[in-house]
Design an enzyme around this catalytic site. Structure first.
Site, PDB file in Angstrom:
ATOM      1  N   CYS A 256       1.517   1.238  -8.732  1.00  0.00           N
ATOM      2  CA  CYS A 256       2.671   1.673  -7.938  1.00  0.00           C
ATOM      3  C   CYS A 256       3.853   1.956  -8.848  1.00  0.00           C
ATOM      4  CB  CYS A 256       3.032   0.618  -6.905  1.00  0.00           C
ATOM      5  SG  CYS A 256       3.300  -0.995  -7.620  1.00  0.00           S
TER       6      CYS A 256
ATOM      7  N   GLY B  18       0.836  -1.199   0.000  1.00  0.00           N
ATOM      8  CA  GLY B  18       0.000   0.000   0.000  1.00  0.00           C
ATOM      9  C   GLY B  18       0.867   1.243   0.000  1.00  0.00           C
ATOM     10  N   SER B  19       0.317   2.313   0.577  1.00  0.00           N
ATOM     11  CA  SER B  19       1.006   3.609   0.500  1.00  0.00           C
ATOM     12  C   SER B  19       2.179   3.693   1.483  1.00  0.00           C
ATOM     13  CB  SER B  19       0.009   4.724   0.790  1.00  0.00           C
ATOM     14  OG  SER B  19      -0.492   4.560   2.099  1.00  0.00           O
TER      15      SER B  19
ATOM     16  N   VAL C 198       0.994   4.682   5.169  1.00  0.00           N
ATOM     17  CA  VAL C 198       0.463   3.600   6.010  1.00  0.00           C
ATOM     18  C   VAL C 198       1.561   2.576   6.302  1.00  0.00           C
ATOM     19  CG1 VAL C 198      -1.236   1.735   6.135  1.00  0.00           C
ATOM     20  CG2 VAL C 198      -1.895   3.942   5.169  1.00  0.00           C
ATOM     21  N   GLY C 199       2.385   2.301   5.301  1.00  0.00           N
ATOM     22  CA  GLY C 199       3.472   1.322   5.498  1.00  0.00           C
ATOM     23  C   GLY C 199       4.407   1.748   6.606  1.00  0.00           C
TER      24      GLY C 199
ATOM     25  N   GLU D  96       5.597  -3.258   0.845  1.00  0.00           N
ATOM     26  CA  GLU D  96       5.695  -2.925  -0.583  1.00  0.00           C
ATOM     27  C   GLU D  96       4.938  -1.628  -0.781  1.00  0.00           C
ATOM     28  OE1 GLU D  96       7.449  -4.054  -2.761  1.00  0.00           O
ATOM     29  OE2 GLU D  96       8.134  -5.758  -1.612  1.00  0.00           O
TER      30      GLU D  96
HETATM   31  P1  NAD Z   1      -3.439   2.418   1.334  1.00  0.00           P
HETATM   32  O1  NAD Z   1      -2.104   2.482   1.998  1.00  0.00           O
HETATM   33  O2  NAD Z   1      -4.378   3.528   1.536  1.00  0.00           O
HETATM   34  O3  NAD Z   1      -4.217   1.079   1.777  1.00  0.00           O
HETATM   35  C1  NAD Z   1      -3.630  -0.200   1.627  1.00  0.00           C
HETATM   36  C2  NAD Z   1      -4.244  -1.140   2.655  1.00  0.00           C
HETATM   37  O4  NAD Z   1      -3.837  -0.716   3.958  1.00  0.00           O
HETATM   38  C3  NAD Z   1      -5.765  -1.169   2.658  1.00  0.00           C
HETATM   39  O5  NAD Z   1      -6.199  -2.496   2.814  1.00  0.00           O
HETATM   40  C4  NAD Z   1      -6.109  -0.324   3.888  1.00  0.00           C
HETATM   41  O6  NAD Z   1      -7.344  -0.657   4.467  1.00  0.00           O
HETATM   42  C5  NAD Z   1      -4.960  -0.687   4.820  1.00  0.00           C
HETATM   43  N1  NAD Z   1      -4.704   0.289   5.899  1.00  0.00           N
HETATM   44  C6  NAD Z   1      -4.920   1.634   5.875  1.00  0.00           C
HETATM   45  N2  NAD Z   1      -4.580   2.172   7.075  1.00  0.00           N
HETATM   46  C7  NAD Z   1      -4.147   1.154   7.860  1.00  0.00           C
HETATM   47  C8  NAD Z   1      -3.664   1.068   9.207  1.00  0.00           C
HETATM   48  N3  NAD Z   1      -3.551   2.151   9.982  1.00  0.00           N
HETATM   49  N4  NAD Z   1      -3.299  -0.144   9.679  1.00  0.00           N
HETATM   50  C9  NAD Z   1      -3.377  -1.239   8.906  1.00  0.00           C
HETATM   51  N5  NAD Z   1      -3.840  -1.233   7.633  1.00  0.00           N
HETATM   52  C10 NAD Z   1      -4.215  -0.047   7.108  1.00  0.00           C
HETATM   53  O7  NAD Z   1      -3.137   2.202  -0.243  1.00  0.00           O
HETATM   54  P2  NAD Z   1      -4.160   2.095  -1.458  1.00  0.00           P
HETATM   55  O8  NAD Z   1      -4.768   3.426  -1.729  1.00  0.00           O
HETATM   56  O9  NAD Z   1      -5.059   0.920  -1.311  1.00  0.00           O
HETATM   57  O10 NAD Z   1      -3.128   1.735  -2.634  1.00  0.00           O
HETATM   58  C11 NAD Z   1      -2.347   2.690  -3.272  1.00  0.00           C
HETATM   59  C12 NAD Z   1      -0.926   2.710  -2.754  1.00  0.00           C
HETATM   60  O11 NAD Z   1      -0.382   1.389  -2.781  1.00  0.00           O
HETATM   61  C13 NAD Z   1      -0.021   3.540  -3.649  1.00  0.00           C
HETATM   62  O12 NAD Z   1       0.886   4.256  -2.863  1.00  0.00           O
HETATM   63  C14 NAD Z   1       0.703   2.482  -4.490  1.00  0.00           C
HETATM   64  O13 NAD Z   1       1.933   2.919  -5.009  1.00  0.00           O
HETATM   65  C15 NAD Z   1       0.862   1.376  -3.473  1.00  0.00           C
HETATM   66  N6  NAD Z   1       1.049   0.069  -4.097  1.00  0.00           N
HETATM   67  C16 NAD Z   1       2.270  -0.551  -3.950  1.00  0.00           C
HETATM   68  C17 NAD Z   1       2.510  -1.779  -4.584  1.00  0.00           C
HETATM   69  C18 NAD Z   1       3.848  -2.464  -4.484  1.00  0.00           C
HETATM   70  O14 NAD Z   1       3.911  -3.678  -4.675  1.00  0.00           O
HETATM   71  N7  NAD Z   1       4.936  -1.754  -4.190  1.00  0.00           N
HETATM   72  C19 NAD Z   1       1.487  -2.376  -5.327  1.00  0.00           C
HETATM   73  C20 NAD Z   1       0.260  -1.710  -5.444  1.00  0.00           C
HETATM   74  C21 NAD Z   1       0.046  -0.497  -4.805  1.00  0.00           C
END
Ligand code: NAD
Length: 507
Positions: A294, A236-237, A240-241, A260
């Site tokens: 991403c 994810g982002s 959050v990561g 990731e």
């Molecule tokens: P996001 O970070 O908003 O959400 C990802 C997941 O995290 C969701 O399931 C969400 O519910 C969960 N989440 C949110 N807050 C949390 C918390 N406090 N604790 C635990 N879990 C939580 O990302 P998104 O909008 O779904 O996706 C877009 C982002 O993901 C972009 O930054 C993109 O670059 C990245 N991404 C990375 C990869 C990779 O492999 N590097 C692949 C796809 C997307």
């Protein structure tokens, strides 16, 4: 631009959690909306509480002891069953991906095909060696390195590959003998639910893969905070990561978090580039999936010797992009995932103008006609003939159809500009010179590198992940088994006496 909208028949689906093999709801629910038409409620979804997450973690823990007893080959057979079901349902699943996350149907299909490839790859992996036999210093001893499961794995995934990305983590986890609690994105719960239904039909025993739905703040945080979870695989982002990295590991030495995250990727067009390839690679990298990969490129770094010719051809091609309903086969760009995504796109465009970018294609939000109730925007393209340091627009991920053509003076300058962000996920270099691409290969920071290709287009049998702020060096897909299992040392003495290594004496 298209002005039609296809009305899907998939409406009002009910999504449930799957905990210990039981399909259960929750007191509270939320809705999954079609990003092409926010009046269309695709599904009603349980908002899972902390207590329900703990029940899922406990179910995974109970299932762990019997699941790890099975051979790798037997566990792989369940994965093979899954791959056959994905193949059977491919068209229906692809359509659902498009309806729930807006990607054009060719991309919906690609998402499901990628999931199928991961299942096929992991099923085959079950018959490969899962350790090594190594010589000991003492001839009568045999030494082994064996992979063993870590326990309960929590998998948290984003919305943009709602079918493939979950399997990048779930399948290596269960093949290695772990059990799983999976939380799909709250933007794409239907695809998470479809996966859960297929896991059940494939015959995975109750508790081996549990699926819980909900937002990040409550459901996701309950998973990362649970003492019963041994490994978190988060995609994810960056924001959050890094929050999860700080909070999930705190105080628990055994817990491991693989992240990731996002990217500020680029295509580098060198002076000797084939401009047909360079323009195509730029458009695909910037605008496929409406820039919501991403690995999407917000930056096209072009040698100043060819920047005018490049810009003219790039802009001409961008103006021909068809924005519309993803269910129409010839749509190139579907909607953004949400209104927040649209707001983020506006913000990045505004910043590009404020920071001095020369606007070449002024994108707009579609606010009238049949697409007005969707999250549709058109491409935004701007240019900096000379690179400007310390800007927001050239360093932060836009995750939308927003891209900049940046002038550079030769190959080394291109790589200097490319490296000038916190991220390091994907790059492409366009050149006919093998010495140049080799230099770029060795001096740019990235996890996924391409030559004469776009910055998108991964395959599951390669590692998928980035460096710097794009991840912590534990790529998904091919290499996930490396951190989803422990590699333990195991030594057996075949002599009738004990002889120690390093000349240690015995009594
Ligand atoms: P996001 O970070 O908003 O959400 C990802 C997941 O995290 C969701 O399931 C969400 O519910 C969960 N989440 C949110 N807050 C949390 C918390 N406090 N604790 C635990 N879990 C939580 O990302 P998104 O909008 O779904 O996706 C877009 C982002 O993901 C972009 O930054 C993109 O670059 C990245 N991404 C990375 C990869 C990779 O492999 N590097 C692949 C796809 C997307």
């Amino acid at each position: 631009m298209s002005a039609t909208l296809i009305h899907p028949t998939e409406t009002g689906l009910t999504v449930k959690n799957c905990i210990d093999g039981e399909w259960v709801g929750s007191d509270r629910t939320f809705q999954s909306l079609n990003p092409a038409n926010r009046d269309h409620v695709v599904a009603t979804v349980p908002q899972t509480s902390k207590e329900q997450v703990e029940a899922a973690v406990a179910a995974a823990r109970r299932a762990f002891s019997s699941w790890r007893e099975l051979s790798w080959v037997k566990r792989a057979e369940y994965i093979d069953n899954l791959s056959q079901l994905i193949k059977r349902d491919l068209e229906q699943l692809s359509r659902l991906v498009t309806i729930e996350c807006g990607k054009p149907i060719n991309e919906g299909r690609a998402d499901v095909v990628e999931a199928l490839h991961m299942a096929q790859y992991m099923a085959g992996h079950g018959r490969l060696p899962y350790g090594q036999v190594i010589s000991s210093e003492i001839a009568a001893k045999d030494a082994y390195i064996i992979r063993k499961p870590k326990g309960v794995v929590g998998i948290i995934t984003p919305w943009n590959f709602p079918f493939a990305i979950p399997l990048w983590g779930i399948l290596p986890a269960v093949l290695g003998g772990n059990t799983v609690v999976f939380k799909p994105s709250e933007e794409t719960p239907v695809m998470g639910h479809k996966l859960a239904e297929l896991f059940e039909e494939a015959g995975f025993p109750a508790g081996v893969i549990n699926t819980v739905h909900g937002n990040g703040e409550e459901t996701g945080a309950a998973m990362t905070g649970s003492e019963g979870v041994d490994v978190i695989v988060f995609t994810g982002s960056r924001a959050v990561g890094s929050l999860i990295k700080r909070t999930a590991v705190a105080g628990e030495t055994h817990k491991f978090v693989a992240t990731e995250l996002g990217g500020k990727n680029a295509v580098m067009v060198l002076e000797d580039a084939d401009l047909d390839i360079a323009v195509n690679a730029g458009v695909l990298s910037a605008f496929k999936t409406s820039g919501q990969r991403c690995v999407s490129s917000n930056r096209i770094i072009v040698d100043k010797k060819v920047i005018d010719a490049y810009t003219e051809r790039f802009v001409e091609k961008v103006k021909r992009i068809k924005v519309g309903d993803g269910l129409e086969e010839d749509t190139f760009m579907g909607p953004l995932i949400s209104q927040e995504g649209v707001a983020k796109w506006h913000h990045h465009n505004r910043m590009a103008v404020e920071e001095g970018g020369e606007v070449l294609v002024e994108g707009h939000e579609v606010t009238d006609g049949p697409l007005a109730r969707g999250n549709f925007v058109t491409p935004f393209v701007y240019r900096f003939r000379d690179y400007k340091e310390n800007t927001f627009c050239l360093r932060e991920e836009a995750f939308s159809p927003h891209t900049c053509i940046i002038g550079c003076d030769g190959m080394e300058d291109a790589v200097r500009i490319y490296n000038d962000t916190d991220y390091g996920l994907a790059m492409a270099v366009i050149t006919e010179d093998y010495r140049k691409w080799r230099w770029v290969r060795d001096h740019a920071d990235y996890g996924l590198g391409y030559v004469n290709l776009p910055s998108i287009g991964a395959e599951v049998h390669l590692p998928f992940g980035g460096v710097k702020a794009s991840g912590n060096g534990h790529p998904a897909a091919e290499t996930a088994l490396d951190y989803l299992t422990h590699r333990v040392a195991f030594t057996v003495n075949h002599a009738r006496e004990i002889v120690m290594a390093q000349g240690l004496t015995t009594l």
